[in-house]
Design a protein around this motif. Sequence first.
Motif, PDB file in Angstrom:
ATOM      1  N   ARG A 361     -12.045  -3.587 -10.231  1.00 57.19           N
ATOM      2  CA  ARG A 361     -11.383  -3.607 -11.544  1.00 57.19           C
ATOM      3  C   ARG A 361     -11.392  -2.203 -12.127  1.00 57.19           C
ATOM      4  NH1 ARG A 361     -10.617  -8.744 -13.892  1.00 57.19           N
ATOM      5  NH2 ARG A 361     -11.877 -10.394 -12.919  1.00 57.19           N
ATOM      6  N   SER A 362     -10.295  -1.823 -12.739  1.00 55.16           N
ATOM      7  CA  SER A 362     -10.250  -0.550 -13.463  1.00 55.16           C
ATOM      8  C   SER A 362     -10.999  -0.695 -14.779  1.00 55.16           C
ATOM      9  CB  SER A 362      -8.806  -0.136 -13.728  1.00 55.16           C
ATOM     10  OG  SER A 362      -8.162  -1.093 -14.543  1.00 55.16           O
ATOM     11  N   ARG A 363     -11.501   0.404 -15.282  1.00 55.60           N
ATOM     12  CA  ARG A 363     -12.212   0.365 -16.559  1.00 55.60           C
ATOM     13  C   ARG A 363     -11.246   0.393 -17.736  1.00 55.60           C
ATOM     14  NH1 ARG A 363     -17.363   0.805 -17.672  1.00 55.60           N
ATOM     15  NH2 ARG A 363     -17.819   1.492 -15.540  1.00 55.60           N
ATOM     16  N   HIS A 364     -10.103   1.070 -17.550  1.00 53.11           N
ATOM     17  CA  HIS A 364      -9.099   1.183 -18.602  1.00 53.11           C
ATOM     18  C   HIS A 364      -7.730   0.854 -18.026  1.00 53.11           C
ATOM     19  CE1 HIS A 364     -12.162   3.225 -20.973  1.00 53.11           C
ATOM     20  NE2 HIS A 364     -12.359   4.049 -19.961  1.00 53.11           N
ATOM     21  N   THR A 365      -6.782   0.591 -18.896  1.00 52.91           N
ATOM     22  CA  THR A 365      -5.403   0.410 -18.452  1.00 52.91           C
ATOM     23  C   THR A 365      -4.853   1.742 -17.964  1.00 52.91           C
ATOM     24  OG1 THR A 365      -4.988  -1.439 -19.954  1.00 52.91           O
ATOM     25  CG2 THR A 365      -3.071  -0.206 -19.178  1.00 52.91           C
ATOM     26  N   VAL A 366      -4.261   1.706 -16.782  1.00 55.65           N
ATOM     27  CA  VAL A 366      -3.748   2.924 -16.156  1.00 55.65           C
ATOM     28  C   VAL A 366      -2.333   2.666 -15.659  1.00 55.65           C
ATOM     29  CG1 VAL A 366      -4.048   4.617 -14.312  1.00 55.65           C
ATOM     30  CG2 VAL A 366      -6.055   3.661 -15.453  1.00 55.65           C
ATOM     31  N   ARG A 367      -1.404   3.518 -16.041  1.00 57.86           N
ATOM     32  CA  ARG A 367      -0.038   3.452 -15.518  1.00 57.86           C
ATOM     33  C   ARG A 367       0.148   4.553 -14.479  1.00 57.86           C
ATOM     34  NH1 ARG A 367       1.540   2.917 -21.204  1.00 57.86           N
ATOM     35  NH2 ARG A 367       1.781   0.706 -21.678  1.00 57.86           N
ATOM     36  N   ASP A 368       0.817   4.193 -13.391  1.00 58.88           N
ATOM     37  CA  ASP A 368       1.044   5.144 -12.304  1.00 58.88           C
ATOM     38  C   ASP A 368      -0.278   5.762 -11.846  1.00 58.88           C
ATOM     39  OD1 ASP A 368       3.807   4.811 -12.091  1.00 58.88           O
ATOM     40  OD2 ASP A 368       4.163   6.184 -13.753  1.00 58.88           O
ATOM     41  N   GLY A 369      -1.211   4.896 -11.479  1.00 61.34           N
ATOM     42  CA  GLY A 369      -2.515   5.364 -11.010  1.00 61.34           C
ATOM     43  C   GLY A 369      -2.653   5.179  -9.506  1.00 61.34           C
ATOM     44  N   THR A 370      -3.603   5.871  -8.933  1.00 66.49           N
ATOM     45  CA  THR A 370      -3.868   5.792  -7.500  1.00 66.49           C
ATOM     46  C   THR A 370      -5.331   5.452  -7.279  1.00 66.49           C
ATOM     47  OG1 THR A 370      -2.146   7.420  -6.989  1.00 66.49           O
ATOM     48  CG2 THR A 370      -3.822   7.028  -5.313  1.00 66.49           C
ATOM     49  N   PHE A 371      -5.566   4.341  -6.586  1.00 62.60           N
ATOM     50  CA  PHE A 371      -6.920   3.975  -6.188  1.00 62.60           C
ATOM     51  C   PHE A 371      -7.239   4.714  -4.891  1.00 62.60           C
ATOM     52  CE2 PHE A 371      -9.639   1.281  -3.506  1.00 62.60           C
ATOM     53  CZ  PHE A 371     -10.772   1.210  -4.311  1.00 62.60           C
ATOM     54  N   ALA A 372      -8.359   5.407  -4.855  1.00 62.36           N
ATOM     55  CA  ALA A 372      -8.700   6.225  -3.687  1.00 62.36           C
ATOM     56  C   ALA A 372     -10.142   6.000  -3.283  1.00 62.36           C
ATOM     57  CB  ALA A 372      -8.468   7.706  -3.985  1.00 62.36           C
ATOM     58  N   ILE A 373     -10.388   6.053  -1.974  1.00 67.01           N
ATOM     59  CA  ILE A 373     -11.740   6.014  -1.425  1.00 67.01           C
ATOM     60  C   ILE A 373     -11.963   7.306  -0.652  1.00 67.01           C
ATOM     61  CG2 ILE A 373     -13.293   4.872   0.191  1.00 67.01           C
ATOM     62  CD1 ILE A 373     -12.100   2.249  -0.557  1.00 67.01           C
ATOM     63  N   GLU A 374     -13.058   7.968  -0.966  1.00 67.96           N
ATOM     64  CA  GLU A 374     -13.381   9.245  -0.343  1.00 67.96           C
ATOM     65  C   GLU A 374     -14.775   9.176   0.281  1.00 67.96           C
ATOM     66  OE1 GLU A 374     -13.188  11.924  -3.588  1.00 67.96           O
ATOM     67  OE2 GLU A 374     -11.043  11.641  -3.957  1.00 67.96           O
ATOM     68  N   ALA A 375     -14.996  10.007   1.275  1.00 66.09           N
ATOM     69  CA  ALA A 375     -16.313  10.117   1.903  1.00 66.09           C
ATOM     70  C   ALA A 375     -16.607  11.580   2.161  1.00 66.09           C
ATOM     71  CB  ALA A 375     -16.365   9.322   3.204  1.00 66.09           C
ATOM     72  N   ASP A 376     -17.685  12.050   1.556  1.00 66.84           N
ATOM     73  CA  ASP A 376     -18.107  13.450   1.728  1.00 66.84           C
ATOM     74  C   ASP A 376     -16.972  14.422   1.432  1.00 66.84           C
ATOM     75  OD1 ASP A 376     -20.643  12.537   2.583  1.00 66.84           O
ATOM     76  OD2 ASP A 376     -19.902  12.298   4.631  1.00 66.84           O
ATOM     77  N   GLY A 377     -16.223  14.117   0.366  1.00 61.72           N
ATOM     78  CA  GLY A 377     -15.152  15.009  -0.060  1.00 61.72           C
ATOM     79  C   GLY A 377     -13.834  14.826   0.673  1.00 61.72           C
ATOM     80  N   LYS A 378     -13.766  13.948   1.650  1.00 62.79           N
ATOM     81  CA  LYS A 378     -12.541  13.716   2.416  1.00 62.79           C
ATOM     82  C   LYS A 378     -11.934  12.382   2.019  1.00 62.79           C
ATOM     83  CE  LYS A 378     -10.850  13.020   7.148  1.00 62.79           C
ATOM     84  NZ  LYS A 378     -11.234  12.909   8.578  1.00 62.79           N
ATOM     85  N   GLU A 379     -10.640  12.386   1.719  1.00 63.55           N
ATOM     86  CA  GLU A 379      -9.979  11.142   1.313  1.00 63.55           C
ATOM     87  C   GLU A 379      -9.723  10.269   2.532  1.00 63.55           C
ATOM     88  OE1 GLU A 379      -5.737  10.435  -0.426  1.00 63.55           O
ATOM     89  OE2 GLU A 379      -7.109  10.867  -2.097  1.00 63.55           O
ATOM     90  N   LEU A 380     -10.184   8.993   2.434  1.00 66.71           N
ATOM     91  CA  LEU A 380     -10.019   8.043   3.530  1.00 66.71           C
ATOM     92  C   LEU A 380      -8.838   7.117   3.309  1.00 66.71           C
ATOM     93  CD1 LEU A 380     -13.744   6.896   3.924  1.00 66.71           C
ATOM     94  CD2 LEU A 380     -12.589   8.781   5.093  1.00 66.71           C
ATOM     95  N   PHE A 381      -8.581   6.779   2.052  1.00 66.99           N
ATOM     96  CA  PHE A 381      -7.573   5.769   1.735  1.00 66.99           C
ATOM     97  C   PHE A 381      -7.086   5.970   0.316  1.00 66.99           C
ATOM     98  CE2 PHE A 381      -6.648   1.760  -0.425  1.00 66.99           C
ATOM     99  CZ  PHE A 381      -5.687   1.197   0.411  1.00 66.99           C
ATOM    100  N   GLU A 382      -5.787   5.715   0.097  1.00 69.10           N
ATOM    101  CA  GLU A 382      -5.258   5.706  -1.256  1.00 69.10           C
ATOM    102  C   GLU A 382      -4.135   4.671  -1.361  1.00 69.10           C
ATOM    103  OE1 GLU A 382      -3.719   9.559  -2.258  1.00 69.10           O
ATOM    104  OE2 GLU A 382      -1.746   9.102  -1.406  1.00 69.10           O
ATOM    105  N   LYS A 383      -4.004   4.109  -2.540  1.00 66.27           N
ATOM    106  CA  LYS A 383      -2.934   3.149  -2.805  1.00 66.27           C
ATOM    107  C   LYS A 383      -2.471   3.333  -4.238  1.00 66.27           C
ATOM    108  CE  LYS A 383      -1.682  -1.761  -2.777  1.00 66.27           C
ATOM    109  NZ  LYS A 383      -2.127  -3.152  -2.494  1.00 66.27           N
TER     110      LYS A 383
END
Length: 422
Positions: A361-383
């Motif tokens: 769940r997002s903490r706030h309402t976000v328009r045109d946002g990107t959910f991202a998962i990173e590991a050790d500074g490297k982006e693994l996934f975004e949507k």
Amino acid sequence: MKRPYDVTVIGGGPAGLAAALKADEAGARVLLIEREARMGGVLKQCIHDGFGLIRYGERLTGPEYVERFTESLRQRNITCLVQTFVTAVDKRKEGFLLTVVNVNGVAAYRTKTIVLATGCRERTARQVAIHGTRPAGIFTAGTAQHLVNLSGQMPTKRCVILGSGDIGLIMARRLTLEGAEVAGVYEAKAEPSGLTRNIAQCLKDYDIPLHLSHTVTRAFGERRLDAVEVARVDGAMRPVPGTEKRISCDALILSVGLIPENEIAESLGVPMDQGTRGPVCNSDFMTGVPGVFSCGNALHVSDLVDYVSESGELAGAAAAGYQQEAVRKRDVPVRPDDSLQYIVPQKINVHDGIETVLYFRSRHTVRDGTFAIEADGKELFEKHYRNLRPPEMERIELDFSSFGLKEDARITARIRQKEGIR
């Protein structure tokens, strides 16, 4: 004492039913324990439709949704105990010993694993800061729903609803259809707390006013409620002096949040997540106590029952396949940053080669946002999401083994936003 059960599911709502059926399908010997007289949890009283859209592609009522599971339950060799309360759970070397009580007395059952599907409860009038007397006429939305839909009793002629949670919105419509007047829905936050579809279908379609950044500050009445005081609140949720208004009514309906039921988990020393108020779990939905699994609203409060049942199936299947002697690879924590309320599961097995279902769940309402998962500074996934709202949980699936992560990886989840509303 009889041979132990492989899986014991505590709670017969949509999560518990799904867990029991899936564990049985996997070949486990299953015991299902429910404290009420009938299976189904709160869905027994939810006569509105909208359930099962994701799972079945149909608009089912709550009882219709539950019937899909109970019909399957009747065809399986699953031991079910109703009107049965678990009074103690003791950890043993070979598993767990459950003490239960029902009309037949006290009994004990051994089990290798436990699935906690105990659901959640509503916050009551004593858990919100409303001054004044304690007259009759103050109900939680779930209690009002039970009175109208199951008992055939009208609890009000003119009411005020505090909180814009989904049950409160649905009851605003239900009470209106039964002839009551809903003077208004008052929400302390600057945004509604319910699903967008319920705001439209339950309030706008019936011209029921929604007052944001307002709360009930006082109740009036001796034996029965006869009025409430409402006031505007500031950004810190404090009532603004001089904005008070008295509204005549005979009932106050509270829809001010849900709390996961985790007394059994806490008695076992299960580590809890402050964001979800449910257990910390891994990719298998197993908690920090080996052999104890959690699912449904006991794990985190979901807005769609389809996801409640999904987590039940995942937990049930994992419990059925649990091997106490197996050497487990270390689970890697996933840390949400301040843009997220939470992410579940909180720990990921990065080697198992199976897609992990993640809820967030997002903490706030976000328009045109990107959910991202990173590991050790490297982006693994975004949507990318056009719109993210705190009341609306999101779901993704990821195979973390494809990223080649090590067991000491630092995994972070966040939402990058172009435009946010707070």
